[in-house]
Design an enzyme around this catalytic site. Structure first.
Site, PDB file in Angstrom:
ATOM      1  N   HIS A 197       0.832  -1.209   0.000  1.00 46.25           N
ATOM      2  CA  HIS A 197       0.000   0.000   0.000  1.00 46.25           C
ATOM      3  C   HIS A 197       0.862   1.253   0.000  1.00 46.25           C
ATOM      4  O   HIS A 197       2.090   1.194   0.047  1.00 46.25           O
ATOM      5  CB  HIS A 197      -0.960  -0.008   1.198  1.00 46.25           C
ATOM      6  CG  HIS A 197      -0.285  -0.062   2.540  1.00 46.25           C
ATOM      7  ND1 HIS A 197       0.535   0.942   3.022  1.00 46.25           N
ATOM      8  CD2 HIS A 197      -0.315  -1.010   3.529  1.00 46.25           C
ATOM      9  CE1 HIS A 197       0.965   0.628   4.238  1.00 46.25           C
ATOM     10  NE2 HIS A 197       0.476  -0.558   4.558  1.00 46.25           N
ATOM     11  N   CYS A 231       3.139  -4.702   6.686  1.00 52.16           N
ATOM     12  CA  CYS A 231       2.882  -4.613   5.240  1.00 52.16           C
ATOM     13  C   CYS A 231       4.142  -4.114   4.536  1.00 52.16           C
ATOM     14  O   CYS A 231       5.153  -3.799   5.157  1.00 52.16           O
ATOM     15  CB  CYS A 231       1.717  -3.655   4.983  1.00 52.16           C
ATOM     16  SG  CYS A 231       0.147  -4.212   5.692  1.00 52.16           S
TER      17      CYS A 231
END
Length: 256
Positions: free
Chosen positions: A138, A146
């Site tokens: 992202h 992430c």
């Protein structure tokens, strides 16, 4: 006095220049975007993504003339937890392994600008009792497990993935490796607790390096295994005697 001030200013400017040069060697500058004419030619073609954790790099490949060609490397803003696989929810570790992005993975309205779910936990992770949710690539440049990119980077990556899927690609392979899995690097990490796991990843890494095709990976007895037809040019890599058939070769190649 004026002479002293002049010399002092020269020294200060030199130190700033040296610092800037040293920094640029640590994080090399890459072009900001793919040329618009080139992008229009490539958008909609099948996509493959590879992450090299140790180098903080995400590599984007597009299929052209029956093989996947590298078109851009992005510097990853942030990931967490160091080398090795993610094992449990809350360990703040970024995953390693073989994952798939599907149309349902895409989130154009993420609070992190754009995002896609990598599909953790996959079959291998579940076989080992690993836990975790919503592991993404992202934007927003912040990570708690992430792989975070800048908004500009994720916009371009997302555009390629979305266009490929709209043009018929059912899933995009994303292969995440701790480092470039050369013999030298494997030897450098030979004392790691993750050595056996990394040997399994190496099979897929080597396959792509040899064929420029994403590896077909399954999970057999809780281990990653290379499956599907092997291309002839890869047969020399793991056997002195050329295998008589693909099944024999795959057995040698997959570290089962």
């Amino acid at each position: 006095m004026s002479k002293f001030l002049f010399l002092l200013s020269v020294l200060l400017l030199s130190s700033v220049s040296f610092y800037s040069t040293a920094e640029s060697q640590v994080i090399p500058v890459t072009k900001q975007s793919i040329a618009s004419s080139e992008k229009q030619r490539l958008l909609g073609l099948p996509v493959y993504i590879r992450i090299i954790k140790e180098e903080h790099k995400l590599e984007l490949f597009v299929k052209s003339k029956n093989s996947y060609q590298h078109i851009r490397t992005y510097l990853i803003c942030s990931y967490s937890g160091g080398l090795g696989p993610k094992k449990r929810q809350g360990d703040y570790k970024s995953p390693e392994g073989f994952y798939q992005i599907t149309a349902n993975s895409l989130n154009p309205n993420s609070k992190y600008y754009r995002a896609f779910n990598i599909g953790y936990p996959n079959q291998y992770d579940r076989a080992h009792g690993f836990t975790g949710n919503y592991l993404m690539i992202h934007g927003a440049c912040v990570s708690a497990g992430c792989y975070a990119m800048t908004d500009e980077q994720i916009a371009e990556i997302y555009q390629f993935v979305e266009a490929a899927m709209k043009n018929g690609q059912q899933q995009v392979s994303i292969n995440i490796f701790p480092f470039r899995m050369t013999t030298e690097n494997m030897r450098r990490h030979q004392g790691s607790e993750y050595q056996d796991f990394w040997q399994q990843l190496k099979a897929g890494y080597d396959y792509f390096e040899a064929t420029h095709q994403p590896p077909n990976i399954s999970v057999v007895d809780g281990r990653y295994a290379l499956t599907g037809p092997a291309l002839p040019e890869t047969q020399h890599m793991y056997a002195n005697n050329i295998p008589k058939n693909n099944e024999e070769f795959i057995g040698k190649f997959s570290y089962r």
